[in-house]
Design an enzyme around this catalytic site. Structure first.
Site, mmCIF file in Angstrom:
data_model
loop_
_atom_site.group_PDB
_atom_site.id
_atom_site.type_symbol
_atom_site.label_atom_id
_atom_site.label_comp_id
_atom_site.label_asym_id
_atom_site.label_seq_id
_atom_site.Cartn_x
_atom_site.Cartn_y
_atom_site.Cartn_z
ATOM 1 N N TYR A 144 0.609 -1.492 -0.373
ATOM 2 C CA TYR A 144 -0.245 -0.040 0.144
ATOM 3 C C TYR A 144 0.991 1.178 -0.198
ATOM 4 O O TYR A 144 0.345 2.116 -0.090
ATOM 5 C CB TYR A 144 -0.735 0.101 1.803
ATOM 6 C CG TYR A 144 -2.242 -0.912 0.830
ATOM 7 C CD1 TYR A 144 -2.190 -2.001 1.041
ATOM 8 C CD2 TYR A 144 -3.339 0.112 0.494
ATOM 9 C CE1 TYR A 144 -3.742 -2.859 1.005
ATOM 10 C CE2 TYR A 144 -4.720 -0.553 0.649
ATOM 11 C CZ TYR A 144 -4.707 -2.441 0.226
ATOM 12 O OH TYR A 144 -5.701 -2.858 0.388
ATOM 13 N N LYS A 195 2.370 -14.861 3.682
ATOM 14 C CA LYS A 195 2.582 -16.197 2.357
ATOM 15 C C LYS A 195 4.151 -16.552 1.814
ATOM 16 O O LYS A 195 4.662 -15.883 0.904
ATOM 17 C CB LYS A 195 2.077 -15.269 1.062
ATOM 18 C CG LYS A 195 1.801 -16.044 -0.252
ATOM 19 C CD LYS A 195 0.699 -17.018 -0.360
ATOM 20 C CE LYS A 195 0.869 -18.344 -1.185
ATOM 21 N NZ LYS A 195 -0.245 -19.304 -1.195
ATOM 22 N N ASP A 228 -3.849 -18.110 2.501
ATOM 23 C CA ASP A 228 -4.900 -18.682 1.217
ATOM 24 C C ASP A 228 -5.666 -19.831 2.482
ATOM 25 O O ASP A 228 -6.545 -19.855 1.905
ATOM 26 C CB ASP A 228 -4.183 -19.096 -0.102
ATOM 27 C CG ASP A 228 -3.016 -20.588 -0.057
ATOM 28 O OD1 ASP A 228 -2.241 -20.236 1.463
ATOM 29 O OD2 ASP A 228 -2.671 -21.324 -0.547
ATOM 30 N N ASP A 252 -7.075 -6.326 4.378
ATOM 31 C CA ASP A 252 -7.939 -6.263 3.829
ATOM 32 C C ASP A 252 -9.393 -6.480 3.545
ATOM 33 O O ASP A 252 -10.259 -7.111 3.258
ATOM 34 C CB ASP A 252 -7.367 -5.270 2.625
ATOM 35 C CG ASP A 252 -8.112 -4.760 1.453
ATOM 36 O OD1 ASP A 252 -9.820 -3.854 2.415
ATOM 37 O OD2 ASP A 252 -8.384 -4.785 0.866
ATOM 38 N N ASP A 256 -12.836 -7.943 4.682
ATOM 39 C CA ASP A 256 -14.168 -8.609 3.788
ATOM 40 C C ASP A 256 -14.940 -9.890 4.242
ATOM 41 O O ASP A 256 -15.768 -9.737 4.441
ATOM 42 C CB ASP A 256 -13.597 -8.194 2.542
ATOM 43 C CG ASP A 256 -14.321 -6.629 2.366
ATOM 44 O OD1 ASP A 256 -14.225 -5.967 3.496
ATOM 45 O OD2 ASP A 256 -14.855 -6.201 1.170
#
Ligand code: NAD
Ligand code: IPM
Ligand code: MN
Length: 359
Positions: A144, A195, A228, A252, A256
């Site tokens: 970001y 990850k 994942d 982020d 959600d």
């Protein structure tokens, strides 16, 4: 003898922003005022009109002195949402939202995913006990930061780069924040997600920092999952999670998914926090252009964000009154359409005000 003075009012800056941000924030202000006037405290609220309309009118995004002003003159900021189809590159949103997160160094984005009523989760056979975790999202680094660029833009040979920035200091402070959050809230488990199997440098730093920090919190069970797997596990069995800590982009996405497990984006609050410094609170949702202007947006995510803000400022009774009103509205079906009710945004706000006043 000096007269006994009432406590200083809490100074709140509000930035309604764009789309449904401008519809939900007025409702929040009503509910917040009702909750606070029932107690002994006062609020002083100043509104800022930063957003797409202002940007298109005079080019203002985040004024130069905004950061200094917030640090000096305010105790907290409440933001609605930013995003407008007329500004496809989200330039104003990047300046205002990212600008405040980065420049106020609000490094911890706290996003609780709490199921308030079992009827609201899309998961079969899950209830309020199963879904009560918090995503702690790193909020000042990662992909970001806006480092990168184009080469040969617009040609068939175009190259675009987007840097992913991870610092030892940044990773360590968010991990420690997550553990301290767990301690403060009586949570016993922290799961770090990255990850590192694919991102062999940046997320290797996350792995190593996690290994170095976790031993300082022996009473808390530490675990690791690749992102994942984490998202799959959140859906398969959310009850295994209490505190999840992860990088900016994964946080982020995870927040959600978590929001939907707990009833949807209309209901999800968040805080952008730097402990001890002026912090910013906002619903997790965006400006929702498809429903903006119709007066049907759910104000509850923003109401719960304001409750987080009041609680952060020490007004815990007031915060509880607001949360209790939201729970009651859901239990009694006094909600907007996203939660199955038939109220408009304003009527949903009015209902919450009445409930807060009668508590
Ligand atoms: P969104 O959160 O605005 O909407 C996603 C979906 O959730 C839509 O179907 C929307 O109708 C629904 N929804 C969201 N909030 C709701 C509410 N309060 N009540 C009822 N339904 C609600 O996400 P998006 O569509 O991906 O993004 C729209 C714009 O908002 C974009 O410009 C995006 O960049 C911006 N955005 C801003 C923020 C922010 O300011 N913090 C957050 C997310 C997205
Ligand atoms: C959020 C939003 C923002 C983010 C967007 C609007 C840049 O999705 O607050 O979750 O990704 O941080
Ligand atoms: Mn988001």
């Amino acid at each position: 003898m000096p007269e006994q003075s009432s406590p200083q009012p809490k100074r709140i800056a509000i930035i309604p922003g764009d789309g449904i941000g401008k519809e939900v924030i007025p409702e929040v202000v009503k509910v917040m005022k009702a909750a606070v006037s029932a107690g002994s405290r006062e609020l002083s609220i100043v509104e800022f009109d930063w957003g797409a309309d202002r940007y298109l009118r005079d080019g203002t995004t985040l004024p130069l002195d905004a950061v200094e002003m917030f640090r000096r003159d305010f105790d907290a900021i409440l933001l609605g949402a930013l995003g407008d189809a007329r500004i496809p590159d989200n330039r104003h949103g990047a300046d205002i939202l990212m600008g405040l997160r980065f420049r106020l160094d609000l490094y911890a984005n706290v996003r609780p995913c709490t199921l308030l009523d079992r009827r609201l989760t899309p998961l079969r056979d899950r209830d309020e006990n199963d879904i009560q975790f918090t995503v702690i999202r790193e909020n000042t680094e990662g992909s970001y930061v806006g480092m990168g660029g184009f080469f040969k833009k617009g040609t068939a040979d175009e190259i675009a780069t987007q840097e992913d920035v991870n610092t030892r200091k940044g990773v360590e402070r968010i991990l420690r924040f997550a553990y301290e959050y767990a301690r403060k809230h009586g949570r016993k488990r922290v799961c770090m997600s990255d990850k590192s199997n694919a991102l062999a440098y940046g997320h290797d730093l996350w792995r190593r920092t996690f290994a170095a920090v976790r031993g300082d919190y022996p009473e808390i069970e530490s675990s690791h999952m690749y992102i994942d797997n984490l998202l799959m596990q959140m859906v398969r069995d959310p009850s295994q999670f209490e505190v999840i800590v992860t990088c900016n982009m994964f946080g982020d996405i995870a927040s959600d998914v978590g929001a939907q497990l707990a009833g949807g984006l209309g209901l999800a609050p968040s805080g952008n926090i730097h402990p001890g410094q002026v912090s910013m609170f906002e619903p997790v949702h965006g400006s929702a252009p498809q429903i903006a202007g119709k007066g049907i947006a759910n104000p509850m995510g923003a109401v719960l964000a304001a409750a987080m803000m009041l609680s952060h400022l020490g007004l815990t009774g007031e915060a509880r009154r607001m949360e209790t009103a939201v729970r009651a509205a859901i239990a009694e079906g006094q909600t907007t359409a996203d939660l199955g009710g038939s109220l408009a945004t304003r009527a949903a706000g009015d209902w919450l005000v009445r409930r807060v006043e009668s508590a």
